[in-house]
Scaffold this motif. Structure first.
Motif, short mmCIF file in Angstrom:
data_model
loop_
_atom_site.label_atom_id
_atom_site.label_comp_id
_atom_site.label_asym_id
_atom_site.label_seq_id
_atom_site.Cartn_x
_atom_site.Cartn_y
_atom_site.Cartn_z
N PHE A 64 0.85 -1.20 0.00
CA PHE A 64 0.00 0.00 0.00
C PHE A 64 0.89 1.25 0.00
O PHE A 64 1.94 1.28 0.63
CB PHE A 64 -0.91 0.01 1.24
N PHE A 65 0.39 2.27 -0.73
CA PHE A 65 1.13 3.53 -0.84
C PHE A 65 0.15 4.69 -0.64
O PHE A 65 -1.06 4.56 -0.86
CB PHE A 65 1.77 3.66 -2.23
N THR A 66 0.71 5.82 -0.21
CA THR A 66 -0.06 7.05 -0.14
C THR A 66 0.61 8.09 -1.04
O THR A 66 1.84 8.09 -1.20
CB THR A 66 -0.12 7.59 1.30
N PRO A 67 -0.18 8.96 -1.69
CA PRO A 67 0.42 9.98 -2.56
C PRO A 67 1.27 10.96 -1.77
O PRO A 67 0.91 11.39 -0.67
CB PRO A 67 -0.80 10.66 -3.19
N GLY A 68 2.42 11.31 -2.34
CA GLY A 68 3.30 12.31 -1.75
C GLY A 68 3.41 13.52 -2.64
O GLY A 68 2.68 13.66 -3.65
N PRO A 69 4.33 14.43 -2.31
CA PRO A 69 4.50 15.65 -3.13
C PRO A 69 4.92 15.29 -4.55
O PRO A 69 5.65 14.33 -4.80
CB PRO A 69 5.62 16.41 -2.40
#
Length: 944
Positions: A539-544
């Motif tokens: 699982f990943f979360t959006p970053g800059p």
């Protein structure tokens, strides 16, 4: 006439009520155990659960035991039907110390037999008969149908006799009639007697129960404690009665009419105020609340294997077990879920659902169906929406439908087609300032918009420009207004819309270079205002700047899972065979269900209730937590250790037990006594490996070629992850003990010494062999050299001999020539003397003649000849003298001429005699040598 009309109305009402209740399709989950599962007879007459949570069933083939993983059948000694079973549990508080057992018993009864089973230390049950060898003549024709327990006694009941057991002695009590099933209620032992009503057994005497006289015409199925002062009496055909303070009255509930139509066979009070369970002969199971209202009617059409209920019991977790005429069923009363079940399920696979305007709408692969909610109505199809339905969603008070064929709005009067956009997978509501609300729809052909027109009406807008017409399955909007979009099959994208929300100003493809394990089957979920992107099992979360950051919240787990949002702070983890609901500051609530693969959908109905879409209908969570008694402290039990080389050989299950030295291949059986749930296990054997096995539903582990030593078997389950441990030791063979190892070390050392000695001997032999071989080679070389030297010497000798022979021949020839010349001179001299006479003086003549004669037979010639002859013929004369000492010198000369193979003519001048003289000498020599006439004289001389 009025009475008849009243009866007709009542009958019609009962029929209507029965039919209505038959469609009460949202029921607790039902788990079926068929005869093929437990491999015994289909009929099960009684049920009980022991302290270790093992379930027992009195079956026509024997006693069934189920530990949550495996079934076993223990037949009666003579193969009789087991009619009843009772487990002696720690929950009993005994007044009689004779009945207090150090080991729990499983009491059973059948035809002409009753007794108990106890569990041995290897997990098997051992039977002990209480009736055998007892003076119980009546038991030969009696069959034990029921066992009842009081603090003082255990009662084994047939239809005419009661056998009371006090822990040592058995007392026979004869009943005053045919007995139905006796019950202890409110500390009273109540015995229904057919045709006489209800009696109470006090000691050995039966006393009528006041107020039950009118029940003499009824068959009492069972008696239950309705409250502290009231008894609930269930009859087979006459319904339900309440008895309080000696007053008997029918229980005035609507359902009582149903039980007058259907034969009641069993009944019991459910724990935790869940009501009353009533099992019938033909209509399955009814569950009433405390007020007598029917909560559930569970029958064959909606899950039961059979409508004839022969036995009932409630297990430690609050679930209801049914022994049926055909199999065993488990009613999950403790489950927080209600499931939709119906024979010939019209729904099919559910993909979405919505609660709107008092109706529940379910979108399936067969279309959209609706029913009034809550109600016992059946589902009816929504016309025009047949076929695959992907999405039902209530937005701004309107019910929208994303269908395989188009997109619709459902109204009370029908449907309105909003667009021809096919495959509406999902919707995302946008509410920009100073603009009407906007819906984004992900579909088979890209991203589309719908505009809210007010008054619960929506209109189709347009496709979003600069976004390709790809199938969009998931999408979410981040806090900066960017859209994260996943392709239905392969791909992840980021889009940024313009201010008018009609065109993408940014369209970016996210690749594996951004850290994604794979681009296939990517999911996007928004949980508690955070976007989570699932790729593979990560699982990943959006970053800059559209980077992806690995999620710490959903780190990689032992089992793959998916996530779904709930309402508020709720969220779900979805596994292959279960779902967990996570709520703030609470333990997760487990649901043993399997959602539709790749389309796992959970629909919030309101703030607490959820609907789960299933392959066959749906499950409904009403918002209540599980019962207080959970499985958090329940551990997996080791049930059996078996020798794989002989499967009928079982070993003790005591901790620190020692297995025999030949037990090197074993099977370890285990079980978690939790029923009706999908249980998986992980295990490891410390001492062999430190790694855990993969999760598996198998309830056994097998190990082969184990070495002697100490082991620890550890097992954990997916219900509570508690680890159970079992320590055991495998005894060593004598050759595996310390002394055995020392013996083998010493033996090995001796063998090593022996091998070294043998090796040294072999090397010594090889050295000697090589030495001898070298000596032989040297000897051969020496012999060869000597041979060559001898050959060379012989060759030289031959040459020398040849030379000497040639010289000897030359000497002999010279002697012969000289003698011939001298003889010629002598003859000439004699002729001259004759011619000259006295002219040649005699003195000179005689002197010349004498000189000639002396030179013809001169010693000097012979000495020279003999010397050369001896060199050539190897001391021939010496050997000849040794053999014949009397031989004369002249004979030696003849022998020499013979050895040289000279002819007689050649020998005469050499010997200075005539040819005739030679012949005479040959004859005389033969005679002296005493040779036979047939011996060749020349050959004889050459052989000497």
């Amino acid at each position: 006439m009025e009475v008849k009309l009243t009866k007709i109305i009542v009958t019609l009402f009962l029929i209507f009520l029965t039919q209505t209740l038959a469609w009460a399709q949202e029921t607790p989950p039902v788990t079926n155990f068929s005869p093929q599962d437990y491999k015994a007879h289909n009929q099960n007459w009684a049920l009980a659960q022991s302290d270790d949570r093992t379930m027992y069933a009195a079956n026509s083939d024997g006693l069934l035991a189920f530990n949550g993983a495996n079934w076993r059948t223990y037949p009666f000694p003579d193969g009789q039907i087991v009619r009843t079973v009772l487990c002696e549990n720690k929950a009993y508080r005994y007044n009689n110390p004779k009945l207090t057992q150090t080991q729990n018993r499983i009491y059973v009864g059948g035809f002409g037999e009753f007794g108990y089973w106890t569990k041995s230390n290897n997990g098997n049950l051992l039977y002990n008969s209480l009736s055998k060898n007892k003076d119980l003549a009546s038991l030969a024709t009696e069959e034990i149908w029921h066992i009842e327990r009081t603090p003082e006694y255990i009662y084994f009941q047939s239809f005419s006799r009661i056998y009371r057991y006090d822990g040592h002695n058995i007392l026979e009590i004869k009943a005053p009639g045919t007995i139905m099933f006796m019950r202890q209620v409110h500390q009273r032992l109540l015995v229904p007697i057919i045709g006489k009503g209800l009696y109470e057994l006090k000691g050995q005497k039966f006393q009528p129960v006041v107020g039950t006289e009118q029940l003499s015409a009824s068959i009492i199925a069972t008696i239950l404690p309705f409250d502290d002062q009231t008894l609930l009496i269930c009859t087979n055909k006459n319904g339900l009665f309440l008895l309080k303070d000696g007053l008997l009255s029918p229980w005035t509930i609507a359902a009582n009419g149903i039980f007058k139509q259907n034969l009641i066979n069993k009944a019991l009070i459910l724990p935790n105020d869940r009501g009353i369970a009533i099992g019938t002969i033909q209509k399955g199971l009814y569950i009433l609340d405390k007020q007598g209202q029917i909560k559930f009617h569970i029958h064959k059409s909606i899950g039961l294997q059979n409508n004839t209920v022969l036995a009932m019991t409630v297990d430690r977790h609050g679930d209801l077990w049914l022994g049926l005429d055909q199999g065993l069923d488990l009613i999950g009363l403790s489950s927080p879920l209600l499931t939709y079940m119906a024979k010939g399920n019209p729904l099919g696979t559910a993909y979405s659902a919505a609660l709107w305007e008092g109706f529940l709408y379910v979108g399936t692969n067969n279309g959209v169906f609706k029913k009034k909610w809550p109600s016992t109505d059946t589902f009816s199809p929504v016309k025009g929406l047949e076929g695959q339905t992907w999405k039902l969603s209530v937005v701004k008070g309107a019910l929208l439908c994303g269908h395989n064929d188009a997109t619709y709005q459902i109204t009370k009067s029908g449907i309105i087609k909003l667009s021809n956009v096919t495959g509406g997978w999902n919707l995302l509501l946008l509410e920009p300032r100073n603009q009407p609300a906007l819906l984004l729809q992900g579909s088979y052909i890209g991203l589309h918009t719908y505009t809210y027109m007010g008054d619960k009406k929506w209109e189709y807008g347009k496709p979003i420009k600069n976004i390709p017409p790809i199938p969009i399955k998931y999408m979410a909007r981040d806090k900066e207004g960017g859209l994260w979009i996943s392709h239905a099959y392969k791909g992840l994208y980021y889009a940024k819309l313009n201010a008018q929300l009609d065109s993408a100003v940014v369209w970016k493809s996210i690749t594996t270079d951004h850290g994604l394990p794979t681009l296939f089957n990517i999911e996007i979920q928004n949980i508690q205002d955070t976007i989570y992107i699932k790729s593979g099992n990560a699982f990943f979360t959006p970053g800059p700047s559209q980077t992806l950051i690995p999620s710490q919240r959903f780190a990689k787990a032992a089992q793959p899972f998916k996530i779904r949002p709930g309402t508020g702070d709720d969220w779900f983890t979805i596994f292959n065979n279960k779902v967990l609901l996570h709520r703030a500051l609470k333990e997760p609530i487990p649901f043993d269900i399997s959602l539709v693969g790749d389309y796992e959908t959970i629909i919030p109905i309101d703030k607490k209730r959820y609907l789960f879409c299933l392959n066959e209908g749906f499950a409904f969570f009403e918002g209540q937590d599980s019962p207080s008694e959970g499985f958090n402290t329940l551990q997996t039990r080791i049930t059996r250790i078996t020798n794989l080389d002989s499967l009928n050989r079982h070993y003790p299950l005591d901790q620190k037990s020692t297995l025999p030295q030949w037990a090197r291949s074993i099977r370890i059986g285990f079980a978690l006594p939790v029923y009706g749930r999908n249980i998986q296990y992980q295990y490891r054997l410390l001492g062999l490996t430190d790694g855990w096995s993969d999760w598996s539903s198998l309830s056994m582990a097998e190990y082969t070629n184990l070495a002697a030593g100490e082991y620890r078997f550890e097992i954990r389950n997916n219900i509570n992850h508690m680890v159970s441990r079992f320590d055991f030791e495998i005894a060593a063979h004598w050759y595996e003990t310390v002394w055995g190892k020392l013996f083998f070390v010493a033996l090995g050392f001796l063998l090593l010494l022996g091998l070294l000695w043998l090796q040294e001997r072999r090397l010594q032999r090889n050295r000697i062999k090589l030495l001898l071989q070298k000596e032989k080679e040297l000897e051969d070389q020496q012999k060869e050299s000597e041979r060559k030297f001898i050959e060379l010497r012989n060759e030289n000798l031959q040459k020398e001999l040849k030379n000497k022979s040639q010289k000897l021949s030359n000497i002999a020839i010279n002697v012969v020539r000289k003698n011939e010349i001298l003889e010629e001179i002598r003859d000439e001299l004699q002729e001259v003397k004759k011619d000259l006479g006295q002219q040649l003086p005699n003195l000179h003549y005689q002197k010349l003649l004498h000189s000639i004669e002396r030179n013809v037979a001169g010693k000097e010639d012979w000495v020279l000849f003999e010397e050369n002859f001896n060199e050539v013929h190897d001391e021939f004369f010496q050997r000849l003298r040794q053999r014949y000492p009397s031989i004369s010198p002249s004979e030696l000369r003849l022998a020499a001429c013979l050895r040289m193979n000279l002819s007689t003519k050649e020998m005469a001048p050499a010997l200075g005699i005539s040819i005739r003289g030679v012949e005479i000498k040959r004859y005389r020599l033969r005679k002296k040598l005493a040779l036979d006439p047939d011996i060749n004289l020349v050959q004889y001389m050459m052989d000497i």
